[in-house]
Motif scaffolding. Structure first.
Motif, PDB file in Angstrom:
ATOM      1  N   THR A 321       0.838  -1.199   0.000  1.00 29.14           N
ATOM      2  CA  THR A 321       0.000   0.000   0.000  1.00 29.14           C
ATOM      3  C   THR A 321       0.872   1.248   0.000  1.00 29.14           C
ATOM      4  O   THR A 321       2.036   1.217   0.391  1.00 29.14           O
ATOM      5  CB  THR A 321      -0.917   0.034   1.230  1.00 29.14           C
ATOM      6  OG1 THR A 321      -0.105   0.019   2.424  1.00 29.14           O
ATOM      7  CG2 THR A 321      -1.860  -1.149   1.255  1.00 29.14           C
ATOM      8  N   ASN A 323       0.984   5.710  -1.632  1.00 31.86           N
ATOM      9  CA  ASN A 323       0.401   6.838  -2.359  1.00 31.86           C
ATOM     10  C   ASN A 323       1.037   6.966  -3.734  1.00 31.86           C
ATOM     11  O   ASN A 323       2.245   6.756  -3.898  1.00 31.86           O
ATOM     12  CB  ASN A 323       0.597   8.138  -1.579  1.00 31.86           C
ATOM     13  CG  ASN A 323      -0.252   8.173  -0.317  1.00 31.86           C
ATOM     14  OD1 ASN A 323      -1.427   7.815  -0.341  1.00 31.86           O
ATOM     15  ND2 ASN A 323       0.344   8.597   0.792  1.00 31.86           N
ATOM     16  N   PRO A 548      -4.454   7.123  -3.402  1.00 30.10           N
ATOM     17  CA  PRO A 548      -4.025   5.862  -2.794  1.00 30.10           C
ATOM     18  C   PRO A 548      -3.813   4.786  -3.860  1.00 30.10           C
ATOM     19  O   PRO A 548      -4.428   4.824  -4.930  1.00 30.10           O
ATOM     20  CB  PRO A 548      -5.210   5.476  -1.889  1.00 30.10           C
ATOM     21  CG  PRO A 548      -6.111   6.659  -1.857  1.00 30.10           C
ATOM     22  CD  PRO A 548      -5.859   7.425  -3.118  1.00 30.10           C
TER      23      PRO A 548
END
Length: 647
Positions: A321, A323, A548
């Protein structure tokens, strides 16, 4: 004898008047015929004025001994008529008269008038000017027509610098002589003949000078009335052809990088060779419309979390995960799409350009074509119109075999507001997966639509706002409440998708990211950042360019969280993380990322966190090889090695 001569002269004049009258009637009918084609027929506010402008010089001819002012007025009327015919003929032969909106029609008219006015300023003779101007218009219109027929996109200024390649490609095609082309040429010739038969005095030069000055003022005034608006996402169907050509001209040409040569390319391809990989999973790539976490911009409070599931993925098993830095805000979906699918960076292209319309004009090697060569079944899914961003042609050139759009959904497909919901979209993703070829892994590129703007709350009964701002912003920005409620629906749909693929036996990966932040009220962004957009530096604007992303797999991959990456690196990073084969281009980008972790059209970050404006990218040593290979991929078919770009 003298009597016979007078009688002969009289008969000649009568015949001349009859011919002129017939030509005028034919032109008036031709103008009426053209104005009844395509969408112009449904625009009476523009249709009638265009017909009047086309007819005036043939109905209002100057006297035999007209004054200089009268001759000048008639010159202007001829130019206005020529502009009408130029617009109508170009739009008819290229796209059957399809121009959406009165504004687009008059923008095109003003730009055609500019060309005819320039010719008149240099030539002087109105008859010669009208004929030369019409000839130039027909040359452009026919080139544009056949380029559109063969390539599916309109001609651009950059095409003039690829004539050699175009000649080689054209050799493989036969040029059809269509009825519409013959009609267009016939009407253009008819116009020129009618103008040439206007045997009248030439306008004195001093009056021509005055006329040119007035034409310039009139053009500027007309441009002010018609406006100079332009949106790349709409494509040439939304504008007149000539207006579209002119508005894209300043972004159409990309200069060759310094030091670019065949030897330099060979050295780079030998340096980076890619990796074979050990996995061939199904790859579901989802670009979620306007999916963003506005907490990246600034702090605010809500009644509950609007993306709890996506946040919960951080630190989970087999999940990455972080940005994603993109190059667009509030729109420009295809810009992010381009960077992800090609691995190219907007930092090396003109600011504000639209690659899908301007640069992807032929087969473009990359991840998609490479996966297809590996035996993947490649497909795309977008639950909206097929015409936006020239996707149909671009996807084919990238290597996508099957394309699905809104028409491929059932009539009763679930919608949120007026758009197909993410849940419905993901059910279609699952359907495509379940119906794929059993012996081939699937690559599916999915562009969702649910969260598209505008975010104006209404009384539609198919969507309930569940999220709202609290604290000091409560009740102040209802559009933000609407948007965050949509994100919550997207978050729930993501859980449904991952729950399904968690139970699938075949190795499968999901690469998920937002295309850009939403175009919510600027006042909300100003409140979060504490200043206005005009007061922000280009570096500060980067906060509005983050979305995201996550990479999830139903097999073992190394977990990571808090990853900061830009859209151009995403596929190389994902393929490497998933254990898939990577290309030399992927390896190059991964190497560049070690020194330049994030880059977009505004600027780039170095390893130590320092930020530099994109205008300095050419001088950055870490980006030199990347810039060269991107240029070869997009603009130099002869020198590039297609296989080097394909994993």
């Amino acid at each position: 004898m003298r009597l016979k001569c007078k009688k002969h002269e009289k008969n000649r004049k009568i015949v001349s008047y009859v011919i002129n009258a017939v030509l005028a009637l034919l032109l008036l009918y031709a103008a009426l015929y053209l104005l009844r084609k395509g969408t112009i027929h449904y625009r009476p506010e523009s249709q009638k004025p265009l017909w009047v402008l086309a007819a005036l010089p043939f109905l209002l001819r100057p006297r035999r001994r007209a004054s200089g002012l009268e001759l000048l007025i008639h010159d202007v009327l001829v130019l206005l008529s020529a502009s009408s015919f130029a617009l109508m003929l170009t739009e008819y032969v290229v796209k059957g008269g399809i121009v959406v909106g009165n504004t687009a029609i008059w923008q095109g008219y003003v730009y055609h008038a500019a060309i005819l006015g320039l010719v008149y300023a240099f030539v002087g003779s109105i008859r010669l000017s009208a004929c030369i101007g019409m000839g130039l218009t027909m040359l452009y219109a026919l080139i544009d027509h056949y380029v559109t027929v063969f390539r599916g996109t309109p001609v651009l200024l950059s095409d003039l610098f690829a004539i050699g390649t175009a000649k080689n490609v054209a050799a493989n095609y036969s040029v059809p002589v269509e009825y519409s082309v013959l009609q267009t040429l016939a009407i253009a010739v008819l116009f020129c003949v009618a103008v040439w038969r206007m045997r009248r005095q030439s306008t004195p030069r001093r009056w021509q000078f005055l006329g040119c000055s007035l034409l310039l003022c009139g053009w500027l005034y007309g441009l002010g009335l018609a406006g100079n608006s332009f949106g790349f996402w709409q494509g040439n169907l939304e504008y007149s052809e000539w207006y579209y050509f002119c508005r894209t001209a300043d972004n159409a040409i990309v200069e060759q990088p310094v030091g670019y040569s065949m030897d330099a390319l060979s050295e780079i391809t030998q340096k980076y060779t890619g990796e074979p990989g050990t996995k061939r999973p199904n790859i579901i790539m989802i670009m979620n419309e306007s999916f963003a976490d506005l907490h990246v911009v600034g702090e605010f409070e809500t009644n509950e979390d609007y993306m709890p599931y996506v946040r919960s993925l951080a630190g989970q098993e087999n999940t990455i995960t972080g940005n994603l830095l993109v190059s667009t805000f509030g729109g420009g979906t295809a810009t992010t799409e381009f960077e992800v699918l090609t691995g190219d960076s907007m930092a090396f292209l003109p600011f504000g350009s639209s690659p899908y319309q301007m640069y992807v004009k032929s087969t473009t090697p990359g991840m998609v074509s490479g996966l297809a060569n590996q035996g993947y079944q490649t497909a795309s899914l977008h639950p909206y119109r097929a015409t936006s961003w020239n996707r149909q042609q671009v996807y084919e050139r990238l290597g996508i075999e099957t394309q699905l759009y809104e028409d491929d959904f059932d009539d009763d497909a679930e919608r949120v507001r007026s758009f197909i919901s993410d849940s419905e979209d993901y059910r279609k993703v699952i359907e495509v997966f379940e119906n794929k070829q059993p012996d081939a892994p699937l690559f599916l590129f999915n562009v969702t639509m649910q969260n598209h703007g505008a975010y104006v709350p209404d009384d539609m009964d198919n969507f309930e706002q569940t999220i709202h701002l609290t604290g000091k912003y409560e009740g102040k920005y209802p559009e933000v409440d609407e948007y965050l409620s949509l994100v919550k629906r997207s978050d729930e749909a993501v859980k449904e998708l991952i729950d399904y693929f968690s139970a699938v036996d075949e190795p499968t990966a999901i690469i998920f990211f937002g295309d850009h932040e939403p175009n919510v009220p600027s006042g909300f962004i100003d409140d979060l950042l504490g200043n206005t957009d005009a007061e922000r530096s280009r570096e500060q604007k980067q906060k509005k360019l983050s979305t995201p992303f996550f990479i999830w797999a139903n097999y073992d991959i190394e977990e990571q969280q808090g990853v900061q990456i830009s859209a151009n690196y995403l596929t190389a990073f994902a393929l490497d993380a998933l254990g898939c084969a990577t290309s030399g281009y992927d390896q190059l980008r991964l190497s560049v990322r070690e020194q330049v972790p994030c880059i977009n059209n505004y600027g780039y970050y170095m390893q130590d966190g320092s930020w530099f404006d994109s205008t300095t990218a050419e001088a950055c040593d870490a980006l030199i090889e990347y810039r060269m290979m991107q240029y070869a991929q997009l603009f130099d078919i002869k020198k590039r090695d297609d296989s080097w770009y394909e994993p």
